[in-house]
Write a protein that holds these residues in place. Structure first.
Motif, PDB file in Angstrom:
ATOM      1  N   ASP A  50      32.319  54.910  32.561  1.00  0.00           N
ATOM      2  CA  ASP A  50      31.240  54.781  33.533  1.00  0.00           C
ATOM      3  C   ASP A  50      31.729  54.083  34.795  1.00  0.00           C
ATOM      4  O   ASP A  50      32.924  53.830  34.979  1.00  0.00           O
ATOM      5  CB  ASP A  50      30.035  54.059  32.914  1.00  0.00           C
ATOM      6  N   ALA A  51      30.790  53.764  35.680  1.00  0.00           N
ATOM      7  CA  ALA A  51      31.123  53.149  36.964  1.00  0.00           C
ATOM      8  C   ALA A  51      31.245  51.635  36.882  1.00  0.00           C
ATOM      9  O   ALA A  51      31.508  50.982  37.889  1.00  0.00           O
ATOM     10  CB  ALA A  51      30.057  53.519  38.003  1.00  0.00           C
ATOM     11  N   GLY A  52      31.069  51.087  35.698  1.00  0.00           N
ATOM     12  CA  GLY A  52      31.204  49.644  35.535  1.00  0.00           C
ATOM     13  C   GLY A  52      32.644  49.197  35.702  1.00  0.00           C
ATOM     14  O   GLY A  52      33.573  49.883  35.281  1.00  0.00           O
ATOM     15  N   GLU A  53      32.824  48.034  36.309  1.00  0.00           N
ATOM     16  CA  GLU A  53      34.162  47.484  36.557  1.00  0.00           C
ATOM     17  C   GLU A  53      34.467  46.273  35.692  1.00  0.00           C
ATOM     18  O   GLU A  53      35.632  45.915  35.519  1.00  0.00           O
ATOM     19  CB  GLU A  53      34.286  47.087  38.030  1.00  0.00           C
ATOM     20  N   THR A  54      33.458  45.623  35.160  1.00  0.00           N
ATOM     21  CA  THR A  54      33.650  44.383  34.411  1.00  0.00           C
ATOM     22  C   THR A  54      33.867  44.698  32.932  1.00  0.00           C
ATOM     23  O   THR A  54      33.397  45.721  32.438  1.00  0.00           O
ATOM     24  CB  THR A  54      32.428  43.474  34.569  1.00  0.00           C
ATOM     25  N   PRO A  55      34.567  43.827  32.202  1.00  0.00           N
ATOM     26  CA  PRO A  55      34.824  44.113  30.780  1.00  0.00           C
ATOM     27  C   PRO A  55      33.559  44.021  29.940  1.00  0.00           C
ATOM     28  O   PRO A  55      32.689  43.188  30.191  1.00  0.00           O
ATOM     29  CB  PRO A  55      35.833  43.031  30.385  1.00  0.00           C
ATOM     30  N   TRP A  68      23.818  46.195  39.070  1.00  0.00           N
ATOM     31  CA  TRP A  68      24.764  45.581  40.013  1.00  0.00           C
ATOM     32  C   TRP A  68      25.592  44.490  39.333  1.00  0.00           C
ATOM     33  O   TRP A  68      26.664  44.120  39.820  1.00  0.00           O
ATOM     34  CB  TRP A  68      24.026  45.009  41.227  1.00  0.00           C
ATOM     35  N   HIS A  69      25.114  43.961  38.217  1.00  0.00           N
ATOM     36  CA  HIS A  69      25.850  42.931  37.466  1.00  0.00           C
ATOM     37  C   HIS A  69      27.267  43.377  37.106  1.00  0.00           C
ATOM     38  O   HIS A  69      28.163  42.539  36.975  1.00  0.00           O
ATOM     39  CB  HIS A  69      25.112  42.598  36.168  1.00  0.00           C
ATOM     40  N   TRP A  70      27.456  44.684  36.900  1.00  0.00           N
ATOM     41  CA  TRP A  70      28.717  45.156  36.312  1.00  0.00           C
ATOM     42  C   TRP A  70      29.689  45.699  37.353  1.00  0.00           C
ATOM     43  O   TRP A  70      30.661  46.353  37.014  1.00  0.00           O
ATOM     44  CB  TRP A  70      28.412  46.204  35.232  1.00  0.00           C
ATOM     45  N   ASN A  71      29.415  45.402  38.630  1.00  0.00           N
ATOM     46  CA  ASN A  71      30.340  45.724  39.724  1.00  0.00           C
ATOM     47  C   ASN A  71      30.723  44.428  40.432  1.00  0.00           C
ATOM     48  O   ASN A  71      29.854  43.602  40.740  1.00  0.00           O
ATOM     49  CB  ASN A  71      29.717  46.708  40.714  1.00  0.00           C
ATOM     50  N   TRP A  72      32.009  44.236  40.702  1.00  0.00           N
ATOM     51  CA  TRP A  72      32.496  42.974  41.251  1.00  0.00           C
ATOM     52  C   TRP A  72      31.928  42.678  42.637  1.00  0.00           C
ATOM     53  O   TRP A  72      31.810  41.499  43.022  1.00  0.00           O
ATOM     54  CB  TRP A  72      34.024  42.977  41.325  1.00  0.00           C
ATOM     55  N   ASN A  73      31.555  43.673  43.389  1.00  0.00           N
ATOM     56  CA  ASN A  73      31.032  43.460  44.737  1.00  0.00           C
ATOM     57  C   ASN A  73      29.751  42.631  44.734  1.00  0.00           C
ATOM     58  O   ASN A  73      29.501  41.864  45.671  1.00  0.00           O
ATOM     59  CB  ASN A  73      30.773  44.823  45.402  1.00  0.00           C
ATOM     60  N   CYS A 112      33.446  30.457  34.574  1.00  0.00           N
ATOM     61  CA  CYS A 112      33.269  31.904  34.425  1.00  0.00           C
ATOM     62  C   CYS A 112      34.109  32.661  35.441  1.00  0.00           C
ATOM     63  O   CYS A 112      34.771  33.651  35.102  1.00  0.00           O
ATOM     64  CB  CYS A 112      31.795  32.274  34.576  1.00  0.00           C
ATOM     65  N   HIS A 113      34.089  32.209  36.673  1.00  0.00           N
ATOM     66  CA  HIS A 113      34.879  32.873  37.712  1.00  0.00           C
ATOM     67  C   HIS A 113      36.366  32.832  37.369  1.00  0.00           C
ATOM     68  O   HIS A 113      37.086  33.821  37.572  1.00  0.00           O
ATOM     69  CB  HIS A 113      34.637  32.208  39.066  1.00  0.00           C
ATOM     70  N   LEU A 114      36.838  31.702  36.834  1.00  0.00           N
ATOM     71  CA  LEU A 114      38.248  31.585  36.465  1.00  0.00           C
ATOM     72  C   LEU A 114      38.608  32.570  35.363  1.00  0.00           C
ATOM     73  O   LEU A 114      39.666  33.212  35.400  1.00  0.00           O
ATOM     74  CB  LEU A 114      38.558  30.156  36.024  1.00  0.00           C
ATOM     75  N   GLY A 115      37.726  32.712  34.376  1.00  0.00           N
ATOM     76  CA  GLY A 115      37.974  33.676  33.306  1.00  0.00           C
ATOM     77  C   GLY A 115      37.987  35.105  33.818  1.00  0.00           C
ATOM     78  O   GLY A 115      38.793  35.936  33.358  1.00  0.00           O
ATOM     79  N   ASN A 116      37.118  35.396  34.756  1.00  0.00           N
ATOM     80  CA  ASN A 116      37.107  36.732  35.361  1.00  0.00           C
ATOM     81  C   ASN A 116      38.373  36.988  36.172  1.00  0.00           C
ATOM     82  O   ASN A 116      38.923  38.096  36.169  1.00  0.00           O
ATOM     83  CB  ASN A 116      35.875  36.908  36.246  1.00  0.00           C
ATOM     84  N   ILE A 117      38.854  35.963  36.873  1.00  0.00           N
ATOM     85  CA  ILE A 117      40.056  36.142  37.688  1.00  0.00           C
ATOM     86  C   ILE A 117      41.262  36.450  36.815  1.00  0.00           C
ATOM     87  O   ILE A 117      42.063  37.341  37.136  1.00  0.00           O
ATOM     88  CB  ILE A 117      40.299  34.897  38.573  1.00  0.00           C
ATOM     89  N   SER A 118      41.415  35.732  35.709  1.00  0.00           N
ATOM     90  CA  SER A 118      42.544  36.026  34.817  1.00  0.00           C
ATOM     91  C   SER A 118      42.482  37.470  34.342  1.00  0.00           C
ATOM     92  O   SER A 118      43.499  38.176  34.324  1.00  0.00           O
ATOM     93  CB  SER A 118      42.548  35.069  33.621  1.00  0.00           C
ATOM     94  N   TRP A 119      41.288  37.945  33.977  1.00  0.00           N
ATOM     95  CA  TRP A 119      41.165  39.333  33.517  1.00  0.00           C
ATOM     96  C   TRP A 119      41.452  40.314  34.654  1.00  0.00           C
ATOM     97  O   TRP A 119      42.148  41.313  34.456  1.00  0.00           O
ATOM     98  CB  TRP A 119      39.771  39.581  32.949  1.00  0.00           C
ATOM     99  N   GLN A 120      40.944  40.043  35.837  1.00  0.00           N
ATOM    100  CA  GLN A 120      41.161  40.944  36.967  1.00  0.00           C
ATOM    101  C   GLN A 120      42.641  41.061  37.333  1.00  0.00           C
ATOM    102  O   GLN A 120      43.092  42.106  37.789  1.00  0.00           O
ATOM    103  CB  GLN A 120      40.362  40.467  38.187  1.00  0.00           C
ATOM    104  N   LEU A 121      43.382  39.992  37.116  1.00  0.00           N
ATOM    105  CA  LEU A 121      44.811  40.001  37.419  1.00  0.00           C
ATOM    106  C   LEU A 121      45.652  40.562  36.268  1.00  0.00           C
ATOM    107  O   LEU A 121      46.871  40.668  36.384  1.00  0.00           O
ATOM    108  CB  LEU A 121      45.295  38.576  37.722  1.00  0.00           C
ATOM    109  N   GLY A 122      44.993  40.939  35.183  1.00  0.00           N
ATOM    110  CA  GLY A 122      45.705  41.358  33.981  1.00  0.00           C
ATOM    111  C   GLY A 122      46.426  42.687  34.105  1.00  0.00           C
ATOM    112  O   GLY A 122      46.131  43.510  34.975  1.00  0.00           O
TER     113      GLY A 122
END
Length: 483
Positions: A276-281, A228-233, A390-400
């Protein structure tokens, strides 16, 4: 799969217990020698480990274990045979004999479980990241303040005495002025697979309680637990998994907690080599503009080369240390439990050895007894800030946007450490038999942050960016707007 929330809603729970306004009176006043009764919420690998560490602190009893999976409960019962068990953490909150809880659930549950505990008059030790998003982290801090609770974050390295030794060494000027800091985490992971049909949760799991605040969406990975770590939900990727430790070291040692949030954040990378089904980098590089000392971070989940059971190493010459502090007269490189200072040629000039924070659980219990949040090594607001990086770094990537290496380099064309981390990427991927094609590098925007208000400002304050500071919650499991 669609399931209705459990019959006992948060509203009826508050009405039933009448604790929301009387948390202080619900707390037992503990004498110096009285047993502190602790409940472990979430007893997977990390949760059971946490419970074992607390059980070794004199005067502590693991009196309750809770997990939505009965397999985990049965396993924990063998370790703590005298503890009560339940799948529903609300039963723990309703038990006024429990003084404190250890929250070791999935990331999506951390804040709501901790807030409910504060409202029920219990102290809280909560695993990192202490939040699933920035807004709810601030809500947890507010709850700790409102109900006068002792709330400790699970960044145990804060209790490692070598950190104070390292701070004094940096202050001595032996290495000269700091130029920039490089933070790394090179830890190997494997693909989580991708199913054609959704995975059914194990029959031993109360899926409604497992989901809690998260959305009920199809699970297309192969394994229910941990991945579950690798899915944003439910998770926050490797940056949210290891980043709170590393960036908390940075904030504690380098900035002495005087930098709450960075002024600007930029991220790039991708998920390479795994369809795979992973969403995170699984390859993530970041820049944090602190206004004091700039910070670069690099996160890899692929090995040094394909087929090798060894993680990557920084520049192929230094260790894969968590934190490298580059100074005018040398550098420091270290991780959990120690490190070393080097001259400009790399010669070791001083070593530092710690214990990895082995007294962190005892520190929490001491503060539970003293009722002084100032006694905590990892008081919740500081760990909220470290998680928010960490959340800020993830947000920049998600908006990429999908781009290329030249686009990534152009974001900070005058900052050489940023250029270097991007130039290292092709070699790392080639070693893993991955060839970059145009559009394979996701490059995020440079996000500007108002640290006091914990939000984006200027052109960064787009609806898409602001939406990622928070999340949508399922009915009955919402983090409250007013704690």
């Amino acid at each position: 799969m669609s399931l209705q929330p459990a019959p006992t809603t948060r509203r009826s729970f508050i009405r039933h217990t009448a604790l929301a306004a009387t948390a202080l009176s619900a707390s037992r006043v503990l004498g110096a020698n009285e047993t502190v009764r602790v409940a472990a919420i979430g007893v997977g690998g990390q949760g059971t480990g946490n419970a074992k560490r607390f059980s070794k602190v004199p005067g502590v009893e693991i009196a309750y274990v809770c997990d939505p999976d009965t397999v985990a409960l049965d396993r924990a019962k063998k370790t703590f045979p005298n503890a009560k068990t339940t799948q529903d953490l609300r039963h723990v909150m309703d038990d006024q004999s429990i003084d404190a809880v250890i929250v070791s659930t999935g990331n999506h549950w951390h804040v709501l479980a901790a807030i409910w505990a504060c409202q029920a008059g219990k102290d809280v030790y909560v695993e990192k990241p202490v939040s699933h998003n920035i807004w709810e982290g601030r809500q947890l801090v507010a709850a700790a303040r409102k109900y006068n609770r002792i709330v400790q974050g699970g960044t145990q390295q804060r209790s490692d005495p070598f950190h104070d030794e390292l701070k004094a060494y940096l202050d001595s000027g032996t290495l000269g002025a700091m130029k920039y800091v490089r933070c790394n985490h090179y830890g190997m992971r494997a693909t989580i697979g991708k199913r054609d049909t959704p995975l059914a949760p194990p029959t031993t799991v109360d899926y409604n309680l497992w989901l809690g605040p998260a959305q009920d969406v199809p699970i297309l990975r192969e394994k229910f637990h941990y991945d579950w770590h690798w899915n944003w939900n439910t998770g926050n990727g490797e940056l949210g998994n290891w980043g709170p430790h590393i960036l908390d070291d940075l904030r504690n040692v380098v900035f002495r907690d005087k930098v709450s949030l960075p002024k600007r954040v930029l991220a790039g990378g991708g998920r390479y080599g795994w369809d795979d089904a992973g969403e995170t980098p699984n390859t993530h590089f970041l820049y944090y503009d602190t206004g004091v000392v700039p910070v670069i971070m690099d996160v890899h989940n692929l090995p040094r080369q394909k087929g090798m059971k060894a993680p990557d190493v920084y520049r192929r010459r230094r260790s894969s240390a968590f934190m490298i502090i580059e100074c005018e007269g040398g550098y420091y490189a270290g991780g959990r439990g120690g490190g070393s200072a080097h001259d400009p040629e790399g010669k070791v000039i001083q070593k530092f050895k710690g214990d990895g924070g082995g007294t962190h659980a005892a520190n929490f219990i001491a503060a539970v007894r003293s009722r002084k949040s100032s006694d905590l090594k990892a008081e919740i607001e500081q760990i909220h800030f470290s998680s928010a990086w960490c959340h800020l770094g993830n947000i920049s990537w998600q908006l990429g946007q999908n781009a290329d290496l030249d686009t990534a380099k152009a974001r900070l064309k005058d900052f050489q450490p940023w250029q270097e981390v991007i130039e290292d990427l092709p070699a790392h991927l080639t070693a893993n038999e991955v060839t970059l094609k145009p559009g394979d590098v996701k490059v995020g925007p440079i996000l500007e942050i108002d640290a006091e208000k914990e939000t984006f400002i200027g052109e960064s304050a787009t609806p898409e960016a602001l939406a990622l500071l928070k999340r949508e919650y399922r009915e009955g499991f919402a983090v409250p707007e007013a704690v």
